[in-house]
Design a protein around this motif. Structure first.
Motif, PDB file in Angstrom:
ATOM      1  N   GLN A   1      -3.388   5.989   6.606  1.00 12.17           N
ATOM      2  CA  GLN A   1      -4.674   5.552   6.065  1.00 12.17           C
ATOM      3  C   GLN A   1      -5.812   5.873   7.028  1.00 12.17           C
ATOM      4  OE1 GLN A   1      -4.586   1.438   4.753  1.00 12.17           O
ATOM      5  NE2 GLN A   1      -2.470   1.618   4.072  1.00 12.17           N
ATOM      6  N   LEU A   2      -5.623   5.564   8.314  1.00 10.92           N
ATOM      7  CA  LEU A   2      -6.676   5.790   9.302  1.00 10.92           C
ATOM      8  C   LEU A   2      -6.978   7.276   9.455  1.00 10.92           C
ATOM      9  CD1 LEU A   2      -5.822   3.202  12.111  1.00 10.92           C
ATOM     10  CD2 LEU A   2      -7.736   3.151  10.518  1.00 10.92           C
TER      11      LEU A   2
ATOM     12  N   SER B   1      -8.568  -0.747   7.053  1.00  9.01           N
ATOM     13  CA  SER B   1      -8.458   0.678   7.378  1.00  9.01           C
ATOM     14  C   SER B   1      -9.755   1.412   7.057  1.00  9.01           C
ATOM     15  CB  SER B   1      -7.298   1.304   6.603  1.00  9.01           C
ATOM     16  OG  SER B   1      -6.078   0.697   6.942  1.00  9.01           O
ATOM     17  N   TYR B   2     -10.356   1.077   5.930  1.00  9.47           N
ATOM     18  CA  TYR B   2     -11.606   1.736   5.543  1.00  9.47           C
ATOM     19  C   TYR B   2     -12.724   1.410   6.531  1.00  9.47           C
ATOM     20  CZ  TYR B   2     -15.761   2.842   2.790  1.00  9.47           C
ATOM     21  OH  TYR B   2     -16.978   3.328   2.377  1.00  9.47           O
TER      22      TYR B   2
ATOM     23  N   ALA C   1     -11.966   3.079  10.075  1.00  9.83           N
ATOM     24  CA  ALA C   1     -12.164   4.532  10.074  1.00  9.83           C
ATOM     25  C   ALA C   1     -13.648   4.886   9.976  1.00  9.83           C
ATOM     26  CB  ALA C   1     -11.390   5.160   8.915  1.00  9.83           C
TER      27      ALA C   1
ATOM     28  N   TYR D   1      -5.419   2.198   0.176  1.00  8.48           N
ATOM     29  CA  TYR D   1      -5.659   1.774   1.555  1.00  8.48           C
ATOM     30  C   TYR D   1      -6.222   0.364   1.549  1.00  8.48           C
ATOM     31  CZ  TYR D   1     -10.261   3.625   0.192  1.00  8.48           C
ATOM     32  OH  TYR D   1     -11.425   3.911  -0.483  1.00  8.48           O
ATOM     33  N   SER D   2      -6.222  -0.243   2.718  1.00 16.85           N
ATOM     34  CA  SER D   2      -6.713  -1.609   2.864  1.00 16.85           C
ATOM     35  C   SER D   2      -8.184  -1.594   3.277  1.00 16.85           C
ATOM     36  CB  SER D   2      -5.889  -2.355   3.911  1.00 16.85           C
ATOM     37  OG  SER D   2      -6.039  -1.752   5.182  1.00 16.85           O
TER      38      SER D   2
ATOM     39  N   SER E   1     -10.480   8.644   8.271  1.00 18.88           N
ATOM     40  CA  SER E   1     -11.316   9.147   9.363  1.00 18.88           C
ATOM     41  C   SER E   1     -11.750  10.584   9.091  1.00 18.88           C
ATOM     42  CB  SER E   1     -10.557   9.058  10.695  1.00 18.88           C
ATOM     43  OG  SER E   1     -10.257   7.725  11.016  1.00 18.88           O
TER      44      SER E   1
ATOM     45  N   TYR F   1       0.840  -1.189   0.000  1.00 18.96           N
ATOM     46  CA  TYR F   1       0.000   0.000   0.000  1.00 18.96           C
ATOM     47  C   TYR F   1       0.879   1.245   0.000  1.00 18.96           C
ATOM     48  CZ  TYR F   1      -3.845  -3.134   1.094  1.00 18.96           C
ATOM     49  OH  TYR F   1      -4.757  -4.136   1.040  1.00 18.96           O
TER      50      TYR F   1
ATOM     51  N   LEU G   1      -0.391   2.369   7.787  1.00 16.99           N
ATOM     52  CA  LEU G   1      -1.690   2.182   8.430  1.00 16.99           C
ATOM     53  C   LEU G   1      -2.162   3.457   9.122  1.00 16.99           C
ATOM     54  CD1 LEU G   1      -4.011   0.330   9.264  1.00 16.99           C
ATOM     55  CD2 LEU G   1      -2.634  -0.415  11.211  1.00 16.99           C
TER      56      LEU G   1
END
Length: 268
Positions: A130-131, A224-225, A228, A220-221, A135, A123, A127
């Motif tokens: 991404q968060l 994470s989606y 968030a 993103y993974s 978010s 990615y 992480l």
């Protein structure tokens, strides 16, 4: 617009632009130029050298003529006066630029080995990044689209009001029939208040195409989606749960306000 796109390209970003009949001022700003006809590449290289390239092959651009308009007339086989597309295609394939282009295309079209199970994630962001980014986007999405929770709040308000006043003052009664009524109340709570959480699905369907595109690009993974989105939904879910708990527990005079609220909060 074209000047801004040019500045983006010079800053290191990849810009692919298709434009119909650009004026001569815009043509002067092009760095590279690709001319296609019937799926065949007639030219791909520096835009400033395109006029001389076609002139060397018998297609001289007239003076005071926009090169973009002239190249469109050459490549458009729907009208008379177009160039010999096959001859131009074969001629470009024999140039160093054409040979290099064919080599790059052949390399990029070779099948890639599937990633190994357990291989390191590739990615583009870690992480934490991404968060934070997801978010912030989820928070702004909830703020700009209050209907995501407002519709559910109205539905839960109506259902909670109905259930609470259907079993009015149930907590002060201890007959055998009242025990059955308590079971019925819990059934209504489970059947209506819990299962109505599916009302959020239409909003996710609207964002599904964005999620699939960004995930396929490696931004993103899935975890994470989901994390968030869930974190940013907690305030709205807490409001829905406390309103529903108040409308059910207080009119029915039930015990365990906190337990009821926690159970509903974890299920909505």
């Amino acid at each position: 617009i074209m000047s801004h796109l040019g500045s983006l390209a010079r800053s290191g970003r990849t810009v692919i632009c298709t434009i119909h009949q650009p004026p001569s001022e815009v043509w002067e700003d092009f760095d590279k130029f690709c001319l296609l006809s019937q799926g065949k590449c007639l030219y791909f290289g520096e835009a400033g050298k395109a006029v001389d390239y076609f002139a060397a092959r018998g297609y001289q651009c007239p003076a005071y003529t926009n090169p973009a308009d002239y190249f469109l007339r050459l490549s458009n086989t729907d009208f008379e006066g177009h160039a010999d597309v096959d001859r131009l295609w074969q001629a470009f394939g024999q140039t160093p630029q054409g040979v290099a282009l064919q080599g790059e295309l052949s390399t990029s079209m070779q099948p890639q080995a599937p990633p190994r199970v357990g291989a390191t994630s590739s990615y583009r962001n870690n992480l934490f990044s991404q968060l934070v980014t997801l978010s912030h986007r989820a928070f702004m999405n909830n703020a700009r689209n209050p209907g995501i929770f407002l519709i559910r709040l109205i539905m839960y308000f109506g259902l909670g009001f109905m259930v609470g006043f259907m079993f009015w003052d149930l907590g002060s009664k201890y007959d055998a029939s009242d025990i059955v009524s308590r079971v019925s109340l819990l059934f209504y709570v489970a059947a209506f208040l819990v299962f109505m959480s599916v009302a959020v699905l239409p909003f996710f369907i609207q964002e599904r195409h964005v999620f699939l595109r960004e995930r396929s690009n490696g931004w993103y993974s899935v975890g994470s989606y989901v994390l968030a989105t869930w974190l940013m939904s907690l305030p709205g879910l807490a409001l829905i749960s406390i309103v529903s708990t108040t409308l059910v527990v207080l009119p029915a005079q039930l015990n365990g306000f906190g337990v009821f609220f926690l159970n509903l909060f974890l299920r909505v």
